[in-house]
Design a protein around this motif. Sequence first.
Motif: not given
Lengths: 113, 112
Positions: A30-55
């Motif tokens: 049910e849960n999906m996530f988008w992260y970006r990874q940059d040097p020295g910054l780790g993984l940063r969360l952009i958006y996530f979704s717990y269900d269809v059509k939900m963000k």
Amino acid sequence: DVKVTQSSRYLVKRTGEKVFLECVQDMDHENMFWYRQDPGLGLRLIYFSYDVKMKEKGDIPEGYSVSREKKERFSLILESASTNQTSMYLCASSLNPLVNGYTFGSGTRLTVV
Amino acid sequence: DQQVKQNSPSLSVQEGRISILNCDYTNSMFDYFLWYKKYPAEGPTFLISISSIKDKNEDGRFTVFLNKSAKHLSLHIVPSQPGDSAVYFCAPLWEGAQKLVFGQGTRLTINP
């Protein structure tokens, strides 16, 4: 084994282009996530979704949007790509993070020129 | 406002010795703490976790220690092997949010 598939491993786009990054998971999570990874910054969360059509917005949503029309697919959209969006983008899915954390895709290395 | 800090960007250890990776956090609401390992050009993979009700969890060569009063956890790898060379991320979460918060990562290099 849970599989999270990101459609492209490497992408090169021009400034101002609209960019779509696709992510598909095959375990009915049910849960999906988008992260970006940059040097020295780790993984940063952009958006996530717990269900269809939900963000929901993560920590750095500016310049991005998402779409989740089906449970298995979570798309990240760069409305007008800029050079500061050059990064490694990682998609993840989970059923219960407390039990087994997230399962990540292999990532998409996006370069905006 | 960084909730999770891994203050060592890199660590170099000789093969066979112990590797110790550290992580500090500020949010006392975190319930669980996970460690992820990432090789270049691959997504992170889950390594080991610990609940806030425990102070130690062991899985083979990997042990995680949690000191809640100090808001500090550490990952011990012993003995270290060349295949352990990777970037390690500390990632706590709290049950209410079901959302991992990642540290900056520590690049571990195991030298033969």
